[in-house]
Design a protein around this motif. Structure first.
Motif, PDB file in Angstrom:
ATOM      1  N   VAL A   1      17.306  57.354  97.481  1.00  0.00           N
ATOM      2  CA  VAL A   1      18.257  56.218  97.500  1.00  0.00           C
ATOM      3  C   VAL A   1      17.475  54.907  97.427  1.00  0.00           C
ATOM      4  CG1 VAL A   1      20.106  55.049  98.762  1.00  0.00           C
ATOM      5  CG2 VAL A   1      19.877  57.532  98.915  1.00  0.00           C
ATOM      6  N   TRP A   2      17.846  54.085  96.478  1.00  0.00           N
ATOM      7  CA  TRP A   2      17.255  52.763  96.329  1.00  0.00           C
ATOM      8  C   TRP A   2      18.376  51.728  96.536  1.00  0.00           C
ATOM      9  CZ3 TRP A   2      15.788  57.056  93.789  1.00  0.00           C
ATOM     10  CH2 TRP A   2      14.422  57.325  93.630  1.00  0.00           C
ATOM     11  N   ALA A   3      18.006  50.537  96.997  1.00  0.00           N
ATOM     12  CA  ALA A   3      19.007  49.478  97.178  1.00  0.00           C
ATOM     13  C   ALA A   3      18.427  48.150  96.693  1.00  0.00           C
ATOM     14  CB  ALA A   3      19.409  49.368  98.646  1.00  0.00           C
ATOM     15  N   VAL A   4      19.262  47.354  96.045  1.00  0.00           N
ATOM     16  CA  VAL A   4      18.825  46.033  95.567  1.00  0.00           C
ATOM     17  C   VAL A   4      19.931  45.007  95.810  1.00  0.00           C
ATOM     18  CG1 VAL A   4      17.380  47.057  93.747  1.00  0.00           C
ATOM     19  CG2 VAL A   4      19.704  46.326  93.187  1.00  0.00           C
ATOM     20  N   GLY A   5      19.529  43.745  95.842  1.00  0.00           N
ATOM     21  CA  GLY A   5      20.498  42.653  95.932  1.00  0.00           C
ATOM     22  C   GLY A   5      20.705  42.156  97.349  1.00  0.00           C
ATOM     23  N   ASP A   6      21.800  41.437  97.529  1.00  0.00           N
ATOM     24  CA  ASP A   6      22.089  40.767  98.795  1.00  0.00           C
ATOM     25  C   ASP A   6      22.036  41.722  99.984  1.00  0.00           C
ATOM     26  OD1 ASP A   6      22.593  38.740  97.014  1.00  0.00           O
ATOM     27  OD2 ASP A   6      24.668  38.376  97.634  1.00  0.00           O
ATOM     28  N   ILE A   7      22.453  42.972  99.787  1.00  0.00           N
ATOM     29  CA  ILE A   7      22.535  43.927 100.908  1.00  0.00           C
ATOM     30  C   ILE A   7      21.172  44.210 101.537  1.00  0.00           C
ATOM     31  CG2 ILE A   7      24.671  45.117 100.259  1.00  0.00           C
ATOM     32  CD1 ILE A   7      22.940  47.284  98.924  1.00  0.00           C
ATOM     33  N   THR A   8      20.087  43.894 100.837  1.00  0.00           N
ATOM     34  CA  THR A   8      18.759  44.195 101.388  1.00  0.00           C
ATOM     35  C   THR A   8      18.267  43.085 102.320  1.00  0.00           C
ATOM     36  OG1 THR A   8      17.571  43.174  99.536  1.00  0.00           O
ATOM     37  CG2 THR A   8      18.107  45.515  99.319  1.00  0.00           C
ATOM     38  N   GLY A   9      18.974  41.948 102.328  1.00  0.00           N
ATOM     39  CA  GLY A   9      18.612  40.861 103.239  1.00  0.00           C
ATOM     40  C   GLY A   9      17.304  40.162 102.889  1.00  0.00           C
TER      41      GLY A   9
ATOM     42  N   GLY B   1      17.028  37.821 100.544  1.00  0.00           N
ATOM     43  CA  GLY B   1      17.350  36.582  99.822  1.00  0.00           C
ATOM     44  C   GLY B   1      18.573  36.843  98.957  1.00  0.00           C
ATOM     45  N   ALA B   2      19.674  36.182  99.301  1.00  0.00           N
ATOM     46  CA  ALA B   2      20.942  36.449  98.604  1.00  0.00           C
ATOM     47  C   ALA B   2      21.032  35.592  97.350  1.00  0.00           C
ATOM     48  CB  ALA B   2      22.119  36.187  99.537  1.00  0.00           C
ATOM     49  N   PHE B   3      20.225  35.970  96.362  1.00  0.00           N
ATOM     50  CA  PHE B   3      20.194  35.216  95.109  1.00  0.00           C
ATOM     51  C   PHE B   3      20.181  36.192  93.942  1.00  0.00           C
ATOM     52  CE2 PHE B   3      17.555  33.013  98.282  1.00  0.00           C
ATOM     53  CZ  PHE B   3      18.385  31.927  98.516  1.00  0.00           C
ATOM     54  N   THR B   4      20.729  35.758  92.838  1.00  0.00           N
ATOM     55  CA  THR B   4      20.735  36.583  91.632  1.00  0.00           C
ATOM     56  C   THR B   4      19.317  36.933  91.204  1.00  0.00           C
ATOM     57  OG1 THR B   4      22.874  35.858  90.875  1.00  0.00           O
ATOM     58  CG2 THR B   4      21.315  36.514  89.167  1.00  0.00           C
ATOM     59  N   HIS B   5      18.401  35.956  91.286  1.00  0.00           N
ATOM     60  CA  HIS B   5      17.034  36.242  90.827  1.00  0.00           C
ATOM     61  C   HIS B   5      16.346  37.279  91.706  1.00  0.00           C
ATOM     62  CE1 HIS B   5      17.278  32.344  92.970  1.00  0.00           C
ATOM     63  NE2 HIS B   5      16.248  32.785  93.666  1.00  0.00           N
ATOM     64  N   VAL B   6      16.705  37.355  92.997  1.00  0.00           N
ATOM     65  CA  VAL B   6      16.113  38.390  93.867  1.00  0.00           C
ATOM     66  C   VAL B   6      16.673  39.759  93.478  1.00  0.00           C
ATOM     67  CG1 VAL B   6      15.991  39.273  96.240  1.00  0.00           C
ATOM     68  CG2 VAL B   6      15.579  36.845  95.785  1.00  0.00           C
ATOM     69  N   SER B   7      17.969  39.807  93.237  1.00  0.00           N
ATOM     70  CA  SER B   7      18.606  41.076  92.842  1.00  0.00           C
ATOM     71  C   SER B   7      17.993  41.610  91.538  1.00  0.00           C
ATOM     72  CB  SER B   7      20.118  40.833  92.670  1.00  0.00           C
ATOM     73  OG  SER B   7      20.814  42.021  92.455  1.00  0.00           O
ATOM     74  N   MET B   8      17.786  40.718  90.573  1.00  0.00           N
ATOM     75  CA  MET B   8      17.197  41.118  89.285  1.00  0.00           C
ATOM     76  C   MET B   8      15.734  41.555  89.462  1.00  0.00           C
ATOM     77  SD  MET B   8      19.613  40.448  86.967  1.00  0.00           S
ATOM     78  CE  MET B   8      18.876  40.175  85.388  1.00  0.00           C
ATOM     79  N   TYR B   9      14.999  40.787  90.246  1.00  0.00           N
ATOM     80  CA  TYR B   9      13.572  41.092  90.509  1.00  0.00           C
ATOM     81  C   TYR B   9      13.448  42.477  91.152  1.00  0.00           C
ATOM     82  CZ  TYR B   9       9.223  40.722  93.305  1.00  0.00           C
ATOM     83  OH  TYR B   9       8.007  40.948  93.905  1.00  0.00           O
ATOM     84  N   GLN B  10      14.275  42.714  92.163  1.00  0.00           N
ATOM     85  CA  GLN B  10      14.215  44.002  92.858  1.00  0.00           C
ATOM     86  C   GLN B  10      14.601  45.152  91.937  1.00  0.00           C
ATOM     87  OE1 GLN B  10      16.942  43.059  96.078  1.00  0.00           O
ATOM     88  NE2 GLN B  10      15.246  42.963  97.536  1.00  0.00           N
ATOM     89  N   SER B  11      15.589  44.891  91.071  1.00  0.00           N
ATOM     90  CA  SER B  11      16.085  45.986  90.226  1.00  0.00           C
ATOM     91  C   SER B  11      14.978  46.487  89.295  1.00  0.00           C
ATOM     92  CB  SER B  11      17.329  45.556  89.434  1.00  0.00           C
ATOM     93  OG  SER B  11      17.000  44.600  88.469  1.00  0.00           O
ATOM     94  N   ALA B  12      14.150  45.582  88.803  1.00  0.00           N
ATOM     95  CA  ALA B  12      13.070  46.005  87.899  1.00  0.00           C
ATOM     96  C   ALA B  12      12.066  46.888  88.647  1.00  0.00           C
ATOM     97  CB  ALA B  12      12.372  44.772  87.316  1.00  0.00           C
TER      98      ALA B  12
END
Ligand SMILES: Cc1cc2nc3c(=O)[nH]c(=O)nc-3n(C[C@H](O)[C@H](O)[C@H](O)COP(=O)(O)OP(=O)(O)OC[C@H]3O[C@@H](n4cnc5c(N)ncnc54)[C@H](O)[C@@H]3O)c2cc1C
Length: 456
Positions: free
Chosen positions: A298-306, A308-319
């Motif tokens: 299980v992997w998790a990305v985005g605001d739920i990971t705490g 940084g609730a920003f689009t660029h963090v969600s995109m960075y994590q997803s890669a």
């Protein structure tokens, strides 16, 4: 029930989930993306994109009023409201949900509408469909607006960001509950569209996450623009009658045509089935390691990971999560140089730590500040040139660990300092940088010089 075997199930197609689903499909995996509402998540429909289009329109309006003779011009005011609404509609069309689905399916992914729930390790159920994920599940379920437990508020027709961006007209008056980023951005937008705006902030200052100097300057600018800022006050009751909201501040009452609730976000984790994996279903955030792994498979990305609730963090994590799912090596996630921008006028760009955070970490902190009005470009800019650059140095290592740029185009100027914090460029090396004259970013030189000055 239908049962289907796939490689990866992505639950929630916010910016990170959508990006990951596309990249995994590009790699030839069988990917199912599950989305309960709109593909792309909050950002393109209700958050970053439409609010920044509104900011753009409001800034144009403010610039128009800065021209001598235009101040308070009713025609300018009347003309720009519909323009803002029009460009907002256009953006919504450009970010159309169907187009996003087509883009994903075009890359080979499958999009399933509905609410996904983890029903066993490696298994996601959506309505009467069951998906078994051979490689794993990626969670990107994002957030919902929080509505505080104020007496009488729950059932009122208040706005959150989702209603505010759909407004066709600026209300005559608006109370904004919450002085965080969402609250201050939208407050200034509506004030510039012509609404009489009051911000009610429970904390002692606006944008409490940022440097106190930024909070103080923003308040000064807002009050100069005619907005009312109330800090350190708590709403205890709310009601709505005759098209008017009344907010009870514990004796004193505020009334307005519209009420915008901007008091934060809640992560969408409840009911997701995390308990099936042995994780806490009631947790506020989903803990992840530096490869974005939350549990086995299980992997998790985005605001739920705490992180940084920003689009660029969600995109960075997803890669990074995609690389890990594909078994590829690469740098782990690092959050020491996360940038963020509050798109008010003046804009507030921040990277890394603010001064108090650096001190709390026990660093030997040195700060340096430059005032934008004292810079040549600030002098040239003249009207509404408010702002400053503040650098936070780890003096033991001689590198910047944080910076704030508040001023015209503050979020853009921040780019240079993001590089410095990210790459840990020695301050001595930064001092050798040649900055173009007369730019705003040239004030970085002054702030660097100030790092050496003894502070009182
Ligand atoms: C008003 C406002 C302005 C903002 N401005 C900016 C900005 O300028 N810049 C910036 O970087 N950030 C901004 N943000 C933050 C930004 O919107 C989020 O950080 C961004 O959307 C990333 O969120 P996410 O990837 O966690 O998922 P989200 O965008 O929250 O998307 C999650 C998706 O998951 C879906 N979902 C939830 N549960 C389930 C389930 N069980 N099954 C299926 N689907 C599910 C939801 O429907 C949603 O579509 C702003 C936020 C707001 C509210």
């Amino acid at each position: 029930m239908t049962v289907q075997d796939v490689d990866v199930v992505v639950i929630g197609l916010g910016p990170g989930g959508e990006n990951a689903a596309g990249l995994l499909a590009d790699a030839g995996l069988a990917v199912v993306g599950v989305e309960a509402r709109l593909v792309g998540g909050e950002c393109p429909y209700y958050a970053c994109v439409p609010t920044k289009i509104m900011v753009r329109a409001a800034d144009l309006l403010a610039d128009g009023r800065r021209i001598p003779g235009m101040a308070g011009d009713a025609t300018v005011r009347a003309d720009w409201g519909p323009v803002a609404a029009r460009i907002r509609d256009e953006a919504t069309t450009n970010w159309d949900d169907k187009a996003a689905v087509d883009r994903l399916t075009g890359r080979g992914a499958t999009v399933v509408r509905g609410r996904g729930r983890i029903t066993a390790p490696g298994e996601v159920t959506v309505g009467d469909q069951v998906f078994r994920a051979r490689r794993g599940i990626l969670v990107n379920t994002g957030t919902e607006p929080v509505v505080p437990p104020i007496d009488g508020l729950k059932d009122l027709p208040y706005w959150t960001n989702r209603e505010a961006v759909r407004a066709e007209e600026a209300p005559e008056s608006l109370v904004v509950l919450g002085g965080g980023v969402v609250g201050v951005e939208l407050a200034q937008v509506f004030a510039r569209f012509g609404s009489r705006v009051t911000i009610v902030q429970g904390g002692e200052r606006l944008i409490e996450r940022e440097e106190p100097e930024a909070s103080a300057l923003l308040r000064k600018v807002f009050e100069r623009e005619g907005m009312t800022v109330r800090t350190g006050v708590k709403a205890v009751g709310a009601s709505y009658a005759d098209n008017t909201f009344t907010l009870d501040l514990g004796g004193e009452k505020l009334t307005a045509e519209k009420l915008l609730v901007a008091t934060g976000r809640r992560n969408n984790l409840k009911g997701l089935g995390l308990d099936v994996l042995g994780l806490d279903d009631g947790a506020r955030t989903l803990e992840v390691d530096d490869r974005l792994r939350a549990a086995e498979g299980v992997w998790a990305v985005g605001d739920i990971t705490g992180k940084g609730a920003f689009t660029h963090v969600s995109m960075y994590q997803s890669a990074i999560a995609v690389r890990d799912i594909l078994g590829e090596d690469g740098p782990p996630a690092s959050y020491h140089a996360v940038p963020r921008v509050t798109f008010t006028d003046p804009e507030i760009g921040v990277v890394g730590l603010i001064e108090s955070e650096a001190r709390d970490k026990g660093l030997t902190v040195r700060t340096g500040t430059a005032q934008i009005p004292d810079s040549t470009r600030g002098f040239i800019h003249k009207v509404d040139n408010d702002g400053f650059i503040k650098l936070v140095e780890d003096a033991d290592r001689g590198v910047l660990v944080g910076a704030t740029v508040m001023g015209p185009a503050g979020g853009e100027i921040l780019g240079a300092l993001s590089v410095a914090v990210h790459a840990e460029v020695p301050v001595e090396s930064l001092r050798q940088l040649i900055t173009a004259y007369p730019t705003f970013h040239r004030a970085i030189e002054t702030a660097l010089s100030d790092l050496n000055s003894p502070k009182g």
